[in-house]
Enzyme design. Structure first.
Site, mmCIF file in Angstrom:
data_model
loop_
_atom_site.group_PDB
_atom_site.id
_atom_site.type_symbol
_atom_site.label_atom_id
_atom_site.label_comp_id
_atom_site.label_asym_id
_atom_site.label_seq_id
_atom_site.Cartn_x
_atom_site.Cartn_y
_atom_site.Cartn_z
ATOM 1 C CB SER A 573 -1.047 -0.001 1.099
ATOM 2 O OG SER A 573 -1.521 1.331 1.302
ATOM 3 C CE1 TYR A 586 -4.422 -1.669 5.273
ATOM 4 C CE2 TYR A 586 -3.326 0.552 4.893
ATOM 5 C CZ TYR A 586 -3.883 -0.457 4.379
ATOM 6 O OH TYR A 586 -3.974 -0.895 2.810
#
Length: 697
Positions: A573, A586
């Protein structure tokens, strides 16, 4: 009717309104629906039909016959070649004899009716010269068991009397067509003929009469074989016992990647495993080895399964896989040497160069049969053909002595110039042909888009996901688009190391191994650090860091066993490079994932294992992450009410002002999976429409 007899499936209420070509198709599909009658691509059917000549308008007789490479069970009307019977008969006047019969195939296009583009097969003269309107040529196991017996002529007469005749072995072609014509002329009462070591021809004046005869004759052979073999142990009786089903799969999962690595020198091969009752009966039998060494008899069987199988030295009583693995390389080398010697003994001045010398069929006592071929469908069909060969050997060895094709005849078929020409006409393999990809998070938007991109380039795909319901839907849609041979689904939790190991073993049994791992399983969370619970932190780390470690560790073990290199692609990501407030768990997990990839790139390089990262950003469409709490939190943070408004926010914040779609990530994964990126490892590819914070340098 006894359970193992063929059913007569003809429905006159359906057939009555059909045209003659449509009845031919109907008959063909019925016959091809039962592999006891003929296997995939085997056999052919024909009808002689009166039609208007497109040039003169006059009525002419036209042969409709299955075209080259077709399958009677699944073909449509466009699978038939159409040829003028007058022109086919005229070929007899220019035929120069057996030594020149191959040149007649080149003349078949001159006989084409109505510019039909479907190429005529080498079996066309066999149908054309039988003076009956409808002809079936089938490779039924029960018939070939008789045809492949040492005294097949006498057995044919014992079973059928004068109803069915017999012709000695002759390779299919123009000469055999003339033989069939002469037989019909001399035996007008006969309903068909058995071809030694080959199969059955039957005929009739109507489509239904021909079909009825074919079914009846095969059933007569089945009944006779049952009577003759009742109470007799097959193949000399069992000398090995079968392992339990789970143990058979465990052994296959260990053997197949090792074999795959050894046979994939010229191109990557895909495997198939069969532990059906018929296979186990054969591999466990006393006479398995001498029978297997004789090779198959029917040309269709032989072309799919090679000169003979390789019998793996495995003792199911000890079940020591490591000992077997240690001896595999020597067995493979010996098989290759034997094949090369066979080629040298039999080659002719104009023979094509030697082909792949590796075995197609591998027989493992107590375990089953493994086949390897250029794609899954071919590997599966090769196994089906060898099961047919097993059925033939069972019958022939019980009632007589089984005979394989003579070695020179087998070679002349395998290296037939007409077969070579057919191989040369085949399209170039796709870029990932023979490759196997395992994709975690396979039921999500990025996972399913990636699966479709890789499959479009010829890869077989294993979809792994924790969501069984979503996974089933994706698998079903995928199979409808690419075929069931191209996809396999496994329910898997990436945080469970036993589940991960089982998923890779499942991939090995299904396809022979894995070349590409796309680690894509994911979650997303949003919470200020003071509100982030330990449970939430650990959940992110478990899935996005530990989960990626577990699937990579299993992939490394498998890829090194295969010794074919490989490609691992992490779907990370933008957040792994660019910090974001309110998402510390995250972001930290994604950063861990990226650094793990760098470490694995170092470890994998000596074994040809490449490890790269694709960094998406804001891939909303089709994503399971962008639902529930994560969507609500992100929408609230930007003051938006739904997904479409949020997508606009992310589009406008990017440098390129463009939305990032699952297909964009799939394209990046394909790049890292293919040979185009063969010199790239340890790289990070951002697919985020431009985010300055995520620039790697």
């Amino acid at each position: 009717m006894p359970a193992n007899r063929l059913s007569n499936l003809w429905d006159e209420s359906r057939a009555a309104s059909m045209s003659e070509p449509e009845r031919l198709l109907y008959r063909s599909n019925l016959l091809g629906s039962d592999k006891r009658i003929t296997n995939y691509g085997g056999g052919n059917t024909s009808a002689k039909v009166i039609a208007a000549d497109p040039l003169t308008g006059a009525d002419v007789e036209v042969l409709w016959v299955k075209g080259s490479g077709g399958d009677v069970g699944s073909m449509k009307l466009d699978g038939f070649s159409t040829l003028y019977m007058e022109k086919l008969n005229a070929l007899k006047g220019i035929y120069r004899g057996v030594a020149f019969e191959d040149e007649m195939v080149a003349l078949l296009p001159h006989c084409t009716f109505n510019l039909n583009p479907r190429a005529a097969s080498i079996d066309t003269p066999l149908h054309a010269f039988v003076p009956r309107a409808h002809v079936d040529h089938m490779h039924a196991d029960a018939i070939i068991a008789i045809a492949a017996s040492a005294n097949s002529r006498e057995l044919t007469r014992e079973v059928f009397g004068d109803r069915i005749g017999w012709l000695p072995w002759k390779r299919p072609g123009f000469e055999l067509g003339l033989w069939l014509e002469a037989f019909c002329r001399d035996n007008p009462q006969a309903d068909g003929v058995v071809l030694e070591s080959h199969g059955l021809f039957t005929w009739g004046d109507t489509a239904r009469a021909c079909y009825d005869t074919t079914i009846d004759v095969i059933n007569a052979a089945i009944a006779w074989l049952e009577q003759k073999t009742a109470g007799k142990p097959a193949f000399g009786g069992a000398v090995h016992g079968s392992l339990a089903p789970a143990e058979r799969r465990r052994v296959a999962a260990a053997l197949m990647p090792a074999i795959r690595g050894m046979v994939s020198g010229a191109q990557p091969m895909v495997g198939h495993f069969d532990d059906s009752e018929a296979v186990l009966e054969f591999v466990n039998a006393r006479d398995m080895k001498p029978l297997a060494a004789l090779g198959t008899s029917c040309p269709d069987h032989f072309l799919r399964t090679k000169i003979r199988p390789l019998v793996v030295d495995f003792d199911p009583a000890k079940a020591d896989v490591e000992v077997t693995l240690a001896g595999l390389s020597g067995a493979v080398a010996a098989y290759r040497n034997d094949y090369a010697a066979y080629y040298e003994r039999c080659k002719r001045p104009d023979s094509p160069p030697i082909r792949d010398p590796n075995a197609v069929v591998w027989l493992v006592p107590g375990v089953g049969m493994i086949t390897f071929a250029k794609d899954k469908a071919t590997a599966r069909i090769s196994a089906e053909f060898y099961v047919n060969a097993i059925n033939v050997m069972r019958g022939a060895s019980a009632v007589s002595e089984y005979r394989g094709l003579p070695e020179q005849e087998a070679f002349d078929i395998e290296y037939w110039l007409l077969e070579e020409a057919k191989l040369q006409r085949m399209p170039k393999p796709k870029s990932l042909a023979g490759r196997v990809a395992l994709i975690t998070g396979g039921a999500g938007g990025i996972g399913s888009a990636t699966a479709q991109r890789l499959a479009a380039e010829g890869a077989c795909v294993v979809l792994a996901d924790i969501d069984a319901q979503a996974l089933g839907g994706v698998e079903q849609a995928f199979a409808a688009k690419f075929s069931t041979d191209a996809v396999h689904a496994v329910t898997m939790n990436v945080t469970d190391e036993n589940a991960v190991a089982e998923a890779f073993a499942d991939a090995c049994v299904r396809f022979g191994g894995v070349d590409i791992l796309v680690s894509n399983a994911g979650i997303a969370s949003s919470s200020p650090v003071e509100d982030t619970t330990l449970e939430l932190w650990n959940r992110n780390m478990d899935i996005l860091s530990t989960g990626y470690f577990l699937v990579s560790r299993e992939a490394f073990r498998l890829l090194k066993r295969q010794n074919m290199g490989g490609s691992i692609v992490f779907i990370a990501s933008k957040n792994g490079l660019a910090a974001s407030p309110g998402a510390s768990a995250y972001c930290a997990a994604k950063a861990s994932e990226i650094h793990l990839a760098r470490c694995l790139a170092l470890e994998g390089a000596p074994s040809g294992i490449r490890v790269n990262v694709v960094n998406p950003d804001a891939v909303l469409r089709g994503s399971k992450i962008w639902t529930g709490e994560w969507l609500d939190a992100r929408a609230k943070a930007y003051g938006k009410k739904d997904l479409s408004e949020l997508e606009e926010v992310y589009r406008e914040r990017s440098l390129l002002k463009r939305s990032v779609l699952p297909e964009d990530i799939a394209e990046a994964v394909y790049f890292f999976s293919s040979e185009v990126s063969s010199k790239s490892t340890g790289n990070i590819l951002n697919v985020d429409a431009g985010n300055v914070q995520a620039f790697t340098r």
